[in-house]
Motif scaffolding. Structure first.
Motif, short mmCIF file in Angstrom:
data_model
loop_
_atom_site.label_atom_id
_atom_site.label_comp_id
_atom_site.label_asym_id
_atom_site.label_seq_id
_atom_site.Cartn_x
_atom_site.Cartn_y
_atom_site.Cartn_z
N ALA A 1 54.19 39.45 22.85
CA ALA A 1 54.49 38.25 21.61
C ALA A 1 53.87 39.13 20.16
CB ALA A 1 53.10 36.89 21.26
N CYS A 2 53.85 40.20 19.90
CA CYS A 2 53.22 40.53 18.49
C CYS A 2 54.44 41.29 18.58
CB CYS A 2 52.26 41.67 18.87
SG CYS A 2 50.46 41.04 18.54
N LYS A 3 55.26 42.33 19.63
CA LYS A 3 56.35 42.54 19.19
C LYS A 3 57.26 42.01 19.17
CE LYS A 3 59.06 46.35 22.14
NZ LYS A 3 58.93 47.09 23.59
N ALA A 4 57.88 41.16 19.49
CA ALA A 4 58.51 40.03 19.57
C ALA A 4 58.86 39.69 17.72
CB ALA A 4 58.99 39.06 20.28
N GLU A 5 57.75 39.09 17.43
CA GLU A 5 57.10 39.03 16.04
C GLU A 5 57.38 39.33 15.03
OE1 GLU A 5 53.30 36.97 13.70
OE2 GLU A 5 53.49 38.63 14.39
N LEU A 6 57.12 41.41 15.44
CA LEU A 6 57.12 42.65 14.66
C LEU A 6 58.97 42.45 14.21
CD1 LEU A 6 56.44 44.45 13.17
CD2 LEU A 6 56.11 46.25 15.26
N GLN A 7 59.58 42.69 15.40
CA GLN A 7 61.15 42.33 15.92
C GLN A 7 61.54 41.91 14.80
OE1 GLN A 7 61.52 41.96 20.05
NE2 GLN A 7 62.14 44.71 19.74
N GLN A 8 61.37 39.98 14.72
CA GLN A 8 61.77 39.08 13.61
C GLN A 8 61.29 39.81 12.55
OE1 GLN A 8 60.86 35.15 15.31
NE2 GLN A 8 60.92 34.52 13.29
N GLU A 9 60.48 39.64 12.07
CA GLU A 9 59.75 40.26 10.46
C GLU A 9 61.23 41.76 10.25
OE1 GLU A 9 57.45 39.80 7.36
OE2 GLU A 9 56.83 38.24 8.60
N LEU A 10 61.05 41.81 11.48
CA LEU A 10 61.54 43.21 10.32
C LEU A 10 62.95 43.24 10.66
CD1 LEU A 10 59.38 45.96 11.81
CD2 LEU A 10 59.63 44.98 9.16
N GLY A 11 64.14 42.04 11.22
CA GLY A 11 64.81 42.02 11.78
C GLY A 11 65.98 43.28 12.39
N LEU A 12 64.67 43.10 14.05
CA LEU A 12 65.46 44.01 14.54
C LEU A 12 65.55 43.54 15.72
CD1 LEU A 12 62.53 47.11 14.40
CD2 LEU A 12 65.29 47.30 13.84
N PRO A 13 66.49 43.71 16.62
CA PRO A 13 67.21 42.64 17.98
C PRO A 13 66.24 42.69 18.54
CG PRO A 13 68.59 44.80 17.38
CD PRO A 13 67.58 44.90 16.54
N LYS A 14 65.75 41.81 18.85
CA LYS A 14 64.25 40.77 19.94
C LYS A 14 64.46 41.25 21.03
CE LYS A 14 62.21 37.08 19.11
NZ LYS A 14 61.51 35.95 18.92
N LYS A 15 64.25 42.34 21.78
CA LYS A 15 64.42 42.89 23.11
C LYS A 15 63.18 43.92 23.55
CE LYS A 15 69.44 44.10 22.80
NZ LYS A 15 70.52 45.09 22.71
N VAL A 16 62.89 42.87 23.81
CA VAL A 16 61.04 43.62 25.27
C VAL A 16 61.19 44.96 25.28
CG1 VAL A 16 61.56 42.32 26.99
CG2 VAL A 16 59.00 42.79 26.03
N ARG A 17 62.74 45.28 26.23
CA ARG A 17 62.69 46.75 26.98
C ARG A 17 62.38 47.81 26.47
NH1 ARG A 17 59.40 48.24 30.09
NH2 ARG A 17 59.98 49.11 30.84
N ILE A 18 62.91 47.60 24.49
CA ILE A 18 63.61 48.53 24.03
C ILE A 18 61.94 49.18 23.27
CG2 ILE A 18 64.37 49.26 22.06
CD1 ILE A 18 66.97 47.69 22.16
N PRO A 19 61.78 50.53 22.75
CA PRO A 19 60.14 51.17 22.83
C PRO A 19 60.72 50.82 21.04
CG PRO A 19 61.07 52.42 23.41
CD PRO A 19 62.17 51.36 23.89
#
Length: 472
Positions: A274-292
């Protein structure tokens, strides 16, 4: 023991960097052990604006040549530890602690030469007769010298400790520009031309010298790692040691961190997604859980390894990876990062800013944390990263080497990825090892994350080591 802790900044009072963390945490840990600690620091404008502190005693006056320096000693408290603040507005009632934005004050040597002496006068005025005078970095490096020439007998039983937090900053200034020191003719033989090096004076006059990690202490004893003070350190090599800084887990713990999307712990890492998804959204990066995601929070300086990072960024961007960098500093570095981010908007997010919230989001939401420093006396972000199960990618220098265990070197104890050579190819190769591990060994990755989260570097342990040093 009675310990006078002389430092230029203290967390919760006034702070520009990691020195302030130590300025708070170590005195508090020593106090909890039963020692009587008094902190002495300057009474900056930022401090005066936050705390209308009362005077502790009558005004004090120091004399140097034809000039008198009258100052007040302000009385503050930090979680039960006494803080004496030297109030001399001509030197400390300024916009910044050491600089006005990016420009260091030209009279910094005069300001902190005075403070190094005034700290002792404040201790005398308070009737605090220490067993230990513990000085920190170049700002207080002249205090051991002033102890050595003090003739009232007040400090006769005191031993001086000089801690080097970053030996690259040495306080080198023209002696002729330091008015406070002009009557000190004995310093003329210590000059390099007309330059006085404050750190060199600390090394020469303190009873003991220590660094903020064991490995950094060893580096200071080498020609390459001594910041051009090799002979000074060699002359005092039997008095040089290293004690690893602690980490403030009350502020950096994913179990109760208020800045992250979902709390988690080493027994259950589901919240990290969930923290990873929030970070991706915050920074405008694609929300893909399997991308490191590789995160980085730091000052944009050569010390932090950007000489290795920038040349290999385009090659790194060819991999299935996201890179999140937050920081401020060198305009040339920030401009370069922004250009690369513009070319790879789905892979690199660069934020030229700093906020506590974003720093915590990076630590919690990233899979790896990048810290390939040119040198790193101790480092704190790798400790934060370990606590959050975000595996550090570091160079084997200073405290990074003391705190991160490389996967290839010891798979059963590993907590991250370590490389040796200070170049882009070695860094890229290390990152590629981490990415391969992420994609091909997910179970081992989680075990390594759990092991990393159980690493602990406490101030209680550091304080015990300092107690041993004080008694040596």
């Amino acid at each position: 023991m009675k310990i006078l802790f002389v430092v230029s900044e203290v967390e919760d009072l006034v702070k520009t960097g990691g020195l302030a963390d130590v300025g708070k945490a170590l005195p508090l840990a020593l106090s909890k052990m039963g020692h009587e600690v008094t902190i002495v620091m300057p009474y900056y404008k930022q401090l005066a604006d936050k705390f209308d502190a009362p005077d502790y005693c009558d005004k004090q006056t120091l004399y140097s040549g034809h000039k008198s320096y009258e100052f007040a000693v302000k009385n503050l408290s930090l979680e039960g530890v006494q803080v004496l603040a030297v109030d001399y507005p001509e030197y400390f009632a300024r916009k910044g602690l050491y600089s006005d934005d990016y420009h260091a004050y030209p009279d910094n040597a005069e300001r902190f030469a005075f403070f190094a002496s005034a700290a002792l006068q404040a201790s005398k005025a308070a009737g605090f007769q220490p067993d230990i005078v513990h000085c920190n970095d170049w700002h207080t490096a002249l205090t051991p010298y002033f102890v050595s020439i003090e003739d009232t007998g007040f400090f006769d039983q005191a031993k001086t400790i000089f801690t080097i937090h970053n030996g690259a900053y040495q306080g080198t200034h023209r002696f002729s520009d330091i008015a406070y020191l002009q009557p000190h003719y004995q310093l003329h033989s210590q000059l390099d031309g007309d330059a006085l090096n404050f750190v060199r004076m600390g090394i020469r006059y303190a009873n003991k010298i220590n660094a903020v990690s064991p490995n950094y202490a060893q580096e200071l004893l080498t020609p390459l790692g001594s910041h051009h003070l090799f002979n000074e350190f060699q002359n005092r090599r039997h008095d040089v040691s290293g004690i690893l800084n602690g980490c403030d887990y009350s502020q950096w713990d994913p179990i109760n961190d208020p800045h992250i999307a979902k709390n988690y712990h080493h027994g259950d890492l589901t919240g990290k997604k969930a923290c990873k998804a929030e970070l991706q959204q915050e920074l405008g990066l694609p929300k893909k859980v399997r991308i490191p995601i590789i995160g980085m929070v730091c000052r944009l300086t050569d010390q932090k390894g950007f000489g290795f990072i920038l040349p290999m960024l385009d090659k790194l961007m060819q991999h299935d990876v996201q890179l999140a960098i937050i920081g401020t500093g060198d305009p040339e570095i920030s401009q370069y990062l922004q250009k690369v981010a513009d070319r790879y908007p789905k892979k690199l997010a660069f934020v030229e800013d700093f906020s506590v919230r974003k720093a915590h989001m990076i630590e919690a939401g990233s899979d790896f944390f990048l810290m390939p420093s040119l040198f790193e006396p101790c480092g704190l972000n790798q400790m934060y990263s370990l606590a959050y199960g975000t595996l550090p990618i570091v160079r084997a220098v200073g405290g990074l080497k003391d705190t991160v265990i490389d996967l290839a070197e010891n798979p059963d104890m590993a907590t991250g990825f370590v490389f040796e050579q200070p170049d882009s190819s070695a860094l890229l190769s290390c990152i590629q090892r981490a990415l391969l591990f992420y994609h091909e060994a997910p179970k081992e990755l989680e075990l390594t994350q759990q092991r990393a989260m159980q690493s602990r570097f406490t101030w209680e342990a550091a304080a015990k080591d300092y107690e041993t040093l004080y008694l040596s």
